[in-house]
Design a protein around this motif. Structure first.
Motif, PDB file in Angstrom:
ATOM      1  N   LYS A  15       7.435   2.090 -12.819  1.00  0.00           N
ATOM      2  CA  LYS A  15       6.530   1.413 -11.891  1.00  0.00           C
ATOM      3  C   LYS A  15       6.607   2.014 -10.483  1.00  0.00           C
ATOM      4  O   LYS A  15       5.582   2.186  -9.816  1.00  0.00           O
ATOM      5  CB  LYS A  15       6.847  -0.086 -11.842  1.00  0.00           C
ATOM      6  CG  LYS A  15       5.935  -0.870 -10.920  1.00  0.00           C
ATOM      7  CD  LYS A  15       6.282  -2.339 -10.886  1.00  0.00           C
ATOM      8  CE  LYS A  15       5.373  -3.074  -9.929  1.00  0.00           C
ATOM      9  NZ  LYS A  15       5.722  -4.487  -9.840  1.00  0.00           N
ATOM     10  N   ASP A  16       7.807   2.345 -10.035  1.00  0.00           N
ATOM     11  CA  ASP A  16       7.947   2.930  -8.697  1.00  0.00           C
ATOM     12  C   ASP A  16       7.232   4.271  -8.597  1.00  0.00           C
ATOM     13  O   ASP A  16       6.601   4.571  -7.571  1.00  0.00           O
ATOM     14  CB  ASP A  16       9.428   3.103  -8.332  1.00  0.00           C
ATOM     15  CG  ASP A  16      10.122   1.776  -8.077  1.00  0.00           C
ATOM     16  OD1 ASP A  16       9.449   0.812  -7.658  1.00  0.00           O
ATOM     17  OD2 ASP A  16      11.342   1.707  -8.316  1.00  0.00           O
ATOM     18  N   ILE A  17       7.318   5.057  -9.651  1.00  0.00           N
ATOM     19  CA  ILE A  17       6.629   6.355  -9.656  1.00  0.00           C
ATOM     20  C   ILE A  17       5.121   6.121  -9.584  1.00  0.00           C
ATOM     21  O   ILE A  17       4.420   6.767  -8.809  1.00  0.00           O
ATOM     22  CB  ILE A  17       6.996   7.172 -10.922  1.00  0.00           C
ATOM     23  CG1 ILE A  17       8.514   7.324 -11.084  1.00  0.00           C
ATOM     24  CG2 ILE A  17       6.287   8.525 -10.914  1.00  0.00           C
ATOM     25  CD1 ILE A  17       9.240   7.889  -9.900  1.00  0.00           C
ATOM     26  N   LYS A  18       4.638   5.187 -10.385  1.00  0.00           N
ATOM     27  CA  LYS A  18       3.211   4.851 -10.393  1.00  0.00           C
ATOM     28  C   LYS A  18       2.731   4.459  -8.995  1.00  0.00           C
ATOM     29  O   LYS A  18       1.689   4.918  -8.533  1.00  0.00           O
ATOM     30  CB  LYS A  18       2.966   3.708 -11.377  1.00  0.00           C
ATOM     31  CG  LYS A  18       1.531   3.266 -11.474  1.00  0.00           C
ATOM     32  CD  LYS A  18       1.398   2.140 -12.478  1.00  0.00           C
ATOM     33  CE  LYS A  18      -0.031   1.708 -12.650  1.00  0.00           C
ATOM     34  NZ  LYS A  18      -0.162   0.698 -13.715  1.00  0.00           N
ATOM     35  N   LEU A  19       3.488   3.616  -8.322  1.00  0.00           N
ATOM     36  CA  LEU A  19       3.117   3.179  -6.974  1.00  0.00           C
ATOM     37  C   LEU A  19       3.193   4.323  -5.963  1.00  0.00           C
ATOM     38  O   LEU A  19       2.391   4.394  -5.031  1.00  0.00           O
ATOM     39  CB  LEU A  19       4.013   2.027  -6.527  1.00  0.00           C
ATOM     40  CG  LEU A  19       3.860   0.735  -7.330  1.00  0.00           C
ATOM     41  CD1 LEU A  19       4.939  -0.270  -6.933  1.00  0.00           C
ATOM     42  CD2 LEU A  19       2.467   0.152  -7.163  1.00  0.00           C
ATOM     43  N   ASN A  20       4.141   5.208  -6.162  1.00  0.00           N
ATOM     44  CA  ASN A  20       4.309   6.320  -5.224  1.00  0.00           C
ATOM     45  C   ASN A  20       3.230   7.385  -5.344  1.00  0.00           C
ATOM     46  O   ASN A  20       2.980   8.116  -4.383  1.00  0.00           O
ATOM     47  CB  ASN A  20       5.686   6.967  -5.398  1.00  0.00           C
ATOM     48  CG  ASN A  20       6.776   6.143  -4.770  1.00  0.00           C
ATOM     49  OD1 ASN A  20       6.577   5.501  -3.742  1.00  0.00           O
ATOM     50  ND2 ASN A  20       7.945   6.148  -5.385  1.00  0.00           N
ATOM     51  N   ILE A  21       2.588   7.489  -6.500  1.00  0.00           N
ATOM     52  CA  ILE A  21       1.575   8.538  -6.680  1.00  0.00           C
ATOM     53  C   ILE A  21       0.512   8.445  -5.587  1.00  0.00           C
ATOM     54  O   ILE A  21       0.239   9.425  -4.896  1.00  0.00           O
ATOM     55  CB  ILE A  21       0.922   8.469  -8.074  1.00  0.00           C
ATOM     56  CG1 ILE A  21       1.939   8.757  -9.175  1.00  0.00           C
ATOM     57  CG2 ILE A  21      -0.243   9.458  -8.166  1.00  0.00           C
ATOM     58  CD1 ILE A  21       1.432   8.456 -10.579  1.00  0.00           C
ATOM     59  N   SER A  22      -0.080   7.299  -5.431  1.00  0.00           N
ATOM     60  CA  SER A  22      -1.128   7.147  -4.414  1.00  0.00           C
ATOM     61  C   SER A  22      -0.565   7.234  -3.008  1.00  0.00           C
ATOM     62  O   SER A  22      -1.188   7.820  -2.120  1.00  0.00           O
ATOM     63  CB  SER A  22      -1.848   5.816  -4.591  1.00  0.00           C
ATOM     64  OG  SER A  22      -2.505   5.786  -5.823  1.00  0.00           O
ATOM     65  N   ASN A  23       0.600   6.646  -2.797  1.00  0.00           N
ATOM     66  CA  ASN A  23       1.187   6.632  -1.455  1.00  0.00           C
ATOM     67  C   ASN A  23       1.435   8.030  -0.904  1.00  0.00           C
ATOM     68  O   ASN A  23       1.144   8.291   0.255  1.00  0.00           O
ATOM     69  CB  ASN A  23       2.491   5.836  -1.448  1.00  0.00           C
ATOM     70  CG  ASN A  23       2.266   4.365  -1.687  1.00  0.00           C
ATOM     71  OD1 ASN A  23       1.165   3.862  -1.519  1.00  0.00           O
ATOM     72  ND2 ASN A  23       3.310   3.665  -2.093  1.00  0.00           N
ATOM     73  N   VAL A  24       1.997   8.931  -1.707  1.00  0.00           N
ATOM     74  CA  VAL A  24       2.333  10.256  -1.180  1.00  0.00           C
ATOM     75  C   VAL A  24       1.102  11.120  -0.956  1.00  0.00           C
ATOM     76  O   VAL A  24       1.156  12.088  -0.195  1.00  0.00           O
ATOM     77  CB  VAL A  24       3.361  11.014  -2.053  1.00  0.00           C
ATOM     78  CG1 VAL A  24       4.669  10.254  -2.137  1.00  0.00           C
ATOM     79  CG2 VAL A  24       2.811  11.359  -3.428  1.00  0.00           C
ATOM     80  N   LEU A  25      -0.004  10.757  -1.590  1.00  0.00           N
ATOM     81  CA  LEU A  25      -1.228  11.544  -1.415  1.00  0.00           C
ATOM     82  C   LEU A  25      -2.063  11.056  -0.235  1.00  0.00           C
ATOM     83  O   LEU A  25      -3.124  11.601   0.035  1.00  0.00           O
ATOM     84  CB  LEU A  25      -2.054  11.514  -2.712  1.00  0.00           C
ATOM     85  CG  LEU A  25      -1.360  12.164  -3.908  1.00  0.00           C
ATOM     86  CD1 LEU A  25      -2.171  11.955  -5.176  1.00  0.00           C
ATOM     87  CD2 LEU A  25      -1.081  13.629  -3.667  1.00  0.00           C
ATOM     88  N   GLN A  26      -1.558  10.049   0.478  1.00  0.00           N
ATOM     89  CA  GLN A  26      -2.230   9.531   1.668  1.00  0.00           C
ATOM     90  C   GLN A  26      -1.238   9.527   2.813  1.00  0.00           C
ATOM     91  O   GLN A  26      -0.578   8.530   3.074  1.00  0.00           O
ATOM     92  CB  GLN A  26      -2.740   8.123   1.401  1.00  0.00           C
ATOM     93  CG  GLN A  26      -3.741   8.048   0.296  1.00  0.00           C
ATOM     94  CD  GLN A  26      -4.110   6.624  -0.048  1.00  0.00           C
ATOM     95  OE1 GLN A  26      -3.878   5.707   0.715  1.00  0.00           O
ATOM     96  NE2 GLN A  26      -4.691   6.449  -1.208  1.00  0.00           N
ATOM     97  N   THR A  27      -1.138  10.646   3.489  1.00  0.00           N
ATOM     98  CA  THR A  27      -0.181  10.775   4.579  1.00  0.00           C
ATOM     99  C   THR A  27      -0.906  11.100   5.874  1.00  0.00           C
ATOM    100  O   THR A  27      -1.907  11.801   5.854  1.00  0.00           O
ATOM    101  CB  THR A  27       0.862  11.878   4.255  1.00  0.00           C
ATOM    102  OG1 THR A  27       1.601  12.174   5.432  1.00  0.00           O
ATOM    103  CG2 THR A  27       0.211  13.157   3.774  1.00  0.00           C
TER     104      THR A  27
END
Length: 182
Positions: A15-27
């Protein structure tokens, strides 16, 4: 294949990886080209066909053809350099003093801004685990005016893209094992 499809395939334990996918692509620290070039180069470095296809499909909407080619070039040249320089570093300084005698013209003329290419090379080096290359590219990126936060963002993109590939490959292997046992 899409980024959303990758997220949909993430099992509950990731789940953490799933949530991080979008987060790291929006910096806010990296330009759109830097983000998607780092994501594409990192995806290629994972060697996961599914991750490469999904990231490439999304990156095509954000990168010019020249930037796409440069991101692929960064992944290719670092695939070679990361092995060679990790070998040189781990076996001792004698090899570091010797000329590599490997063709690396792409680094001098990447077809995009040198800062972007260096960031992508840093991201690939993070995936491939070459400490010497990481230090070298981090130094270049900082010298070209990037912040430490921008460097961290590129590394975070690489880390999450690698984690996605790891999880999906594990799930595929486990599913194959279950089918074989049935």
């Amino acid at each position: 294949m899409s980024i959303d499809a990758l997220k949909a395939r993430m099992p509950a334990y990731a789940k953490d990886i799933k949530l991080n996918i979008s987060n790291v692509l929006q910096t806010g620290e990296l330009t759109e080209q830097q983000v998607w070039g780092a994501a594409l180069a990192s995806a290629i470095a994972t060697r996961s066909p599914e991750v490469i296809a999904a990231v490439a499909a999304e990156a095509d909407r954000h990168l010019s053809p020249e930037a796409t080619e440069a991101a692929k070039t960064a992944a290719a040249i670092m695939a070679m350099n990361n092995v060679y320089y990790r070998f040189s570093h781990l076996t001792g300084s004698d090899y570091l003093q010797m000329p590599a005698r490997l063709r690396m013209n792409a680094i001098a003329n990447p077809g995009v801004d040198k800062l972007d290419f260096e960031l992508w090379s840093l991201a690939v080096s993070a995936v491939n685990g070459c400490g010497l290359c990481l230090k070298s590219h981090e130094k270049e990126v900082i010298a070209k005016g990037a912040s430490k936060e921008a460097v961290q963002d590129a590394a975070r993109i690489a880390a999450v893209i690698q984690a996605v590939a790891t999880v999906l490959e594990a799930e595929d292997a486990l599913a194959g094992e279950a089918r074989a046992a049935a």
